[in-house]
Design an enzyme around this catalytic site. Structure first.
Site, mmCIF file in Angstrom:
data_model
loop_
_atom_site.group_PDB
_atom_site.id
_atom_site.type_symbol
_atom_site.label_atom_id
_atom_site.label_comp_id
_atom_site.label_asym_id
_atom_site.label_seq_id
_atom_site.Cartn_x
_atom_site.Cartn_y
_atom_site.Cartn_z
ATOM 1 N N HIS A 94 51.592 18.780 43.881
ATOM 2 C CA HIS A 94 52.646 18.431 44.936
ATOM 3 C C HIS A 94 53.972 17.962 44.590
ATOM 4 O O HIS A 94 53.855 16.981 43.609
ATOM 5 C CB HIS A 94 52.076 17.773 45.954
ATOM 6 C CG HIS A 94 52.546 17.853 47.221
ATOM 7 N ND1 HIS A 94 53.806 16.867 47.514
ATOM 8 C CD2 HIS A 94 52.864 18.634 48.275
ATOM 9 C CE1 HIS A 94 54.393 17.138 48.708
ATOM 10 N NE2 HIS A 94 53.932 18.105 49.064
ATOM 11 N N GLU A 166 57.242 25.515 47.350
ATOM 12 C CA GLU A 166 57.735 24.524 48.180
ATOM 13 C C GLU A 166 59.066 24.022 47.580
ATOM 14 O O GLU A 166 58.989 23.058 46.810
ATOM 15 C CB GLU A 166 56.941 23.197 48.361
ATOM 16 C CG GLU A 166 55.465 23.471 49.082
ATOM 17 C CD GLU A 166 54.920 22.216 49.639
ATOM 18 O OE1 GLU A 166 54.837 22.178 50.944
ATOM 19 O OE2 GLU A 166 54.497 21.237 48.794
ATOM 20 N N GLY A 235 53.364 19.750 56.333
ATOM 21 C CA GLY A 235 53.346 18.281 56.457
ATOM 22 C C GLY A 235 53.464 17.523 57.659
ATOM 23 O O GLY A 235 52.593 17.535 58.483
HETATM 24 P P1 PGA Z 1 57.056 18.655 55.199
HETATM 25 O O1 PGA Z 1 56.102 18.562 54.294
HETATM 26 O O2 PGA Z 1 56.300 19.872 56.277
HETATM 27 O O3 PGA Z 1 56.877 17.452 56.133
HETATM 28 O O4 PGA Z 1 58.311 19.277 54.708
HETATM 29 C C1 PGA Z 1 55.344 19.662 53.171
HETATM 30 C C2 PGA Z 1 54.910 19.256 52.077
HETATM 31 O O5 PGA Z 1 55.156 18.269 51.484
HETATM 32 O O6 PGA Z 1 53.609 19.776 51.663
#
Ligand code: PGA
Length: 259
Positions: A94, A166, A235
């Site tokens: 991540h 991401e 997230g």
């Molecule tokens: P977010 O996080 O939806 O708060 O942007 C996603 C993640 O970090 O996996």
């Protein structure tokens, strides 16, 4: 047809009591559908208690990280070997791990290898930073992150692997810019192209690729509508059971073409 995978990444939020309460709310509000799979990623501390409370017909557990050695003098770490039987998935690489904890391409590769060795399905998180995107390096970053992470993965294992794209700049805790879904298509195509280069066409169709980065109940549908997008990694919105359940509903509606 592949199930849509929706993962709730609770990050370093909620103590065990709060985590249990949120799971309880999930049980109450989330409609389960045959073609949608939901995985919950609480803190490592909450994995064990939640595994007892969780309805396995509805949800799967996902670790947020673990260490690549199976055992030894690695004070403070928990290994994939220890998570065997407890979790189905684990996030690996991540961007928070890469940015805050200095995880390198090689660390991510070793963790992916360890997860597979221990029967845990890796959810390999990849994505470029804002700077890299502005410099036109997105493809190179995806290439490097993916090829290194998959170095020890055989063609037998590849079809089970999950890749979460991401873009770091789109994650709520970093820049939190909202990525236009259409702008993400190229990255999805490139990820499948890379898997095809490495393992062939069949593998490239079989791997699941998710989108992550500020996904909410309003835009989830547009991300899921991207060609080759098999789910989302959520997230911030997953900490709110009403929002998260609306995300699951949206995915269902998209599948069934309900407005
Ligand atoms: P977010 O996080 O939806 O708060 O942007 C996603 C993640 O970090 O996996």
């Amino acid at each position: 047809m592949k199930k849509t995978l929706i993962i709730a990444n609770w990050k370093m939020n909620l103590d065990t009591h709060e985590a249990s309460t949120l799971l309880h709310r999930y049980h109450e509000t989330i409609q389960i559908h045959r073609d949608i799979e939901i995985a919950v990623a609480p803190s490592t501390l909450s994995l064990q208690p939640l595994s007892v409370e969780l309805d396995r017909r509805k949800f799967r557990l996902c670790a947020q990280d673990a260490y690549f050695k199976d055992e030894g003098p690695y004070t403070g770490e928990v290994s994939f070997a220890m998570l065997q039987g407890l979790v189905h998935y684990s996030l690996i690489g991540h961007s928070a791990r890469r940015v805050y904890f200095g995880e390198t391409l090689e660390t991510v590769r070793d963790k992916v290898t360890a997860a597979v060795r221990n029967g845990i399905t890796p959810v390999i998180c990849i994505g470029e930073t804002k700077q890299e995107r502005d410099d036109g390096e997105t493809k190179q970053v995806i290439h490097d992150q993916l090829t290194t992470a998959l170095s020890n993965i055989t063609s037998d294992d590849i079809e089970e692997i999950v890749i979460a794209y991401e873009p770091v700049w789109a994650i709520s805790t970093f820049e939190g810019e909202v990525a236009k879904p259409d702008d993400m298509q190229k990255a999805f195509d490139y990820i499948r192209f890379q898997v095809k280069e490495l393992y062939g066409a069949r593998a490239s169709e079989a791997v699941r690729v998710l989108y992550g980065g500020s996904v909410n109940e309003h835009d989830v549908r547009a991300y899921l509508a991207l060609s080759g997008c098999n789910g989302v990694l959520v997230g911030a919105a997953s900490l709110n059971y009403a929002k998260f359940s609306a995300i699951v509903d949206s995915a269902y509606r998209l599948h069934h073409q309900v407005e």
